[in-house]
Design an enzyme around this catalytic site. Structure first.
Site, mmCIF file in Angstrom:
data_model
loop_
_atom_site.group_PDB
_atom_site.id
_atom_site.type_symbol
_atom_site.label_atom_id
_atom_site.label_comp_id
_atom_site.label_asym_id
_atom_site.label_seq_id
_atom_site.Cartn_x
_atom_site.Cartn_y
_atom_site.Cartn_z
ATOM 1 N N SER A 253 0.853 -1.183 0.000
ATOM 2 C CA SER A 253 0.000 0.000 0.000
ATOM 3 C C SER A 253 0.886 1.228 0.000
ATOM 4 O O SER A 253 2.099 1.134 0.161
ATOM 5 C CB SER A 253 -0.884 0.012 1.247
ATOM 6 O OG SER A 253 -0.092 0.366 2.366
ATOM 7 N N LYS A 254 0.279 2.381 -0.151
ATOM 8 C CA LYS A 254 0.999 3.665 -0.172
ATOM 9 C C LYS A 254 1.914 3.800 1.053
ATOM 10 O O LYS A 254 2.950 4.446 0.993
ATOM 11 C CB LYS A 254 -0.011 4.819 -0.162
ATOM 12 C CG LYS A 254 -0.606 5.083 -1.521
ATOM 13 C CD LYS A 254 0.051 6.307 -2.149
ATOM 14 C CE LYS A 254 -0.252 6.449 -3.618
ATOM 15 N NZ LYS A 254 0.906 6.564 -4.453
ATOM 16 N N ARG A 255 1.461 3.198 2.152
ATOM 17 C CA ARG A 255 2.190 3.288 3.411
ATOM 18 C C ARG A 255 3.630 2.790 3.272
ATOM 19 O O ARG A 255 4.557 3.347 3.838
ATOM 20 C CB ARG A 255 1.425 2.427 4.427
ATOM 21 C CG ARG A 255 1.655 2.650 5.876
ATOM 22 C CD ARG A 255 0.670 1.769 6.663
ATOM 23 N NE ARG A 255 0.173 0.620 5.897
ATOM 24 C CZ ARG A 255 0.800 -0.536 5.763
ATOM 25 N NH1 ARG A 255 1.948 -0.728 6.333
ATOM 26 N NH2 ARG A 255 0.265 -1.521 5.053
ATOM 27 N N THR A 256 3.792 1.720 2.501
ATOM 28 C CA THR A 256 5.124 1.107 2.415
ATOM 29 C C THR A 256 5.909 1.566 1.189
ATOM 30 O O THR A 256 7.013 1.105 0.958
ATOM 31 C CB THR A 256 5.000 -0.429 2.404
ATOM 32 O OG1 THR A 256 3.875 -0.783 1.608
ATOM 33 C CG2 THR A 256 4.837 -0.991 3.787
ATOM 34 N N GLY A 257 5.331 2.457 0.400
ATOM 35 C CA GLY A 257 6.072 2.940 -0.769
ATOM 36 C C GLY A 257 5.131 3.246 -1.915
ATOM 37 O O GLY A 257 3.923 3.059 -1.809
#
Ligand code: GLU
Length: 492
Positions: A253-257
């Site tokens: 997800s956006k959270r990890t990249g």
């Protein structure tokens, strides 16, 4: 393999091309090329609220950038068009009518309230939430009359009893009982067809032999398989690609990249690195090779070699791989790839860089060992474009250079010695040797010489080879910078 495979990539234009989608496209494309088949592109735009032409354009652009060509598609046409679902509504309607007539589908008039209540009751009894088939019991002629009189209805698929096995080249044979499948909606009450319905109509129309797509579609496969059977069509073979996971083991997800392909292109990841890295998400060339070319991919790719377990997407490894490819690029290519980033950073215009092409290649050469992605170049070479009397610096560099007691004097002395030596131009290699000898003669340790000079030239105390930097700046600029820095250090 008896007849050449026909595979497809079928994105919904409801967002940018996701890296998972890009991998699906690459695997399908590589499979078609490896086995002498065809690769089709189909746009699944049945959600009018979320689908846009801009996203469609961006997806096509992303695929082109990856170097993927399709044999049939919305932009180039082909014998099985249209290749955009929004242009096929009459065909879907016709198939729905056929399935209603053959008893494989039925009209359902149940209100949202009734369905909500049904679901709540089933939930209360801890039962699976499925449609109770109330409308399946209606007389079809009566249903047709109600529809003709304008009553709203959805069309549901009538799931027959039984069990089905389908071929999945990644997960092995997948067996499911039809009891697990709800009488799903094929056509909504506003007449619009649903995803599961269109996909099968299209895959049949387009003669698709193999469906390779993300694991998130595994839940849809039984519904689709039953529809093939109802239509009397051969079922394709499947391959559900493993999820791409973040380094935390959770769904990417956006959270990890970054998750959009475009983000990597915009950050200056070399195209070949992106292709290589995405293909490593669930597949490997062999047990040892990490770096491989597109040609090798096409020569070796087989769906059977794709792993079932989730693939860990490691951004650090991706950056490392980007650097490996960047370092292999010929200078002219690397310079061309870096140009938009230098222009974007407003260091120079594209015209200026092309007028000074040889010089810019030398600039790129000095940084090639140090950067991993194109966008890292501008910040590292900004000093070359700054005025000689106003080279930007920072506190850390200033503090480091101040540790050398006579830095200002060292710069003055070196400048005086240097001026006649560079009057005819700078030969970096020769200057390196003679300058070191000069420093030794002066009793200067190398850091006490190098750091002030580097600081004068670039505002930093670390960076590319000092004498290469001198050659890039040119004699006049070097002399002016040495003087400006000496004055600045003396003032402070
Ligand atoms: N349109 C679907 C998606 O974007 C793909 C459907 C399929 O490959 O069957 O996820």
């Amino acid at each position: 393999m008896s007849k050449p495979p026909r595979v497809r990539f079928a994105p919904s234009p409801t967002g940018k091309l996701h890296i998972g989608g890009a991998r699906t496209a690459l695997f399908n494309w590589a499979y078609a090329r490896r086995h002498g088949g065809q690769f089709l592109l189909r746009i699944e735009d049945t959600d009018p609220e979320r689908s846009t032409k801009e996203f469609e354009r961006a997806i096509l652009e992303g695929l082109h950038w990856l170097g993927i060509q399709w044999d049939e598609g919305p932009d180039i046409g082909g014998p099985c068009g249209p290749y955009r679902q929004s242009e096929k509504y009459p065909q879907y309607r016709e198939v729905a009518q056929r399935l209603l007539a053959s008893g494989h589908a039925y009209h359902c008039f149940c209100s949202t309230e009734r369905l909500d209540q049904l679901r709540a009751e089933q939930e209360g009894r801890k039962e699976r939430q499925v449609y109770d088939r109330l409308c399946a019991k209606l007389d079809p002629a009566e249903s047709a009359r109600r529809v003709a009189s304008g009553e709203k209805a959805v069309v549901r698929f009538h799931v027959p009893p039984g069990e089905t096995v389908c071929i999945d080249h990644i997960r092995g044979d997948v067996r499911f009982s039809h009891d697990e499948v709800d009488d799903w909606v094929m056509v909504r009450s506003d007449g619009s067809p649903t995803y599961n319905f269109c996909v099968v109509c299209d895959d049949v129309d387009m003669g698709i032999t193999h469906v390779f797509r993300g694991e998130e579609h595994l839940v849809n496969t039984p519904k689709q398989v039953l529809l093939y059977q109802a239509l009397g069509q051969p079922m394709p073979e499947f391959g559900h690609l493993p999820l791409m996971l973040g380094t935390d083991g959770k769904k990417l997800s956006k959270r990890t990249g970054d998750t959009a392909l475009q983000d990597y292109r915009d950050k200056g990841y070399p195209r070949e690195a992106v292709v290589n890295f995405l293909c490593l998400q669930g597949w490997a060339l062999d047990g040892t090779s990490v770096l491989f070319s597109v040609d090798q991919l096409v020569q070796h790719f087989d769906i059977k070699d794709v792993q079932k377990a989730g693939a860990i997407f490691d951004p650090e490894k991706f950056r490392w791989m980007a650097g490996e490819y960047l370092r292999k690029e010929p200078l002219a290519t690397l310079a061309a790839h870096c140009t938009p980033f230098v222009v974007e950073a407003e260091l120079a215009t594209a015209e200026q860089l092309s007028e000074n092409a040889k010089w810019f290649e030398e600039v790129v050469k000095t940084e090639q060992p140090r950067i991993n992605i194109y966008s890292e170049l501008p910040a590292r070479i900004a000093y070359l474009f700054q005025p000689d009397d106003a080279v930007e610096t920072n506190d850390a560099a200033l503090a480091a250079v101040r540790k050398h007691a006579n830095a200002a004097q060292t710069l003055r002395d070196y400048r005086e010695w240097l001026a006649p030596k560079v009057a005819g131009g700078i030969d970096a290699a020769a200057l390196r040797d003679t300058s070191k000898a000069w420093a030794a003669e002066k009793g200067l340790k190398l850091p006490a010489f190098f750091q002030p000079v580097r600081f004068a030239l670039s505002g930093e105390v670390h960076g590319a080879d000092l004498f290469d930097v001198m050659a890039l700046l040119g004699a006049e600029s070097v002399l002016r910078r040495l003087e400006a820095a000496a004055n600045r250090l003396a003032e402070a």
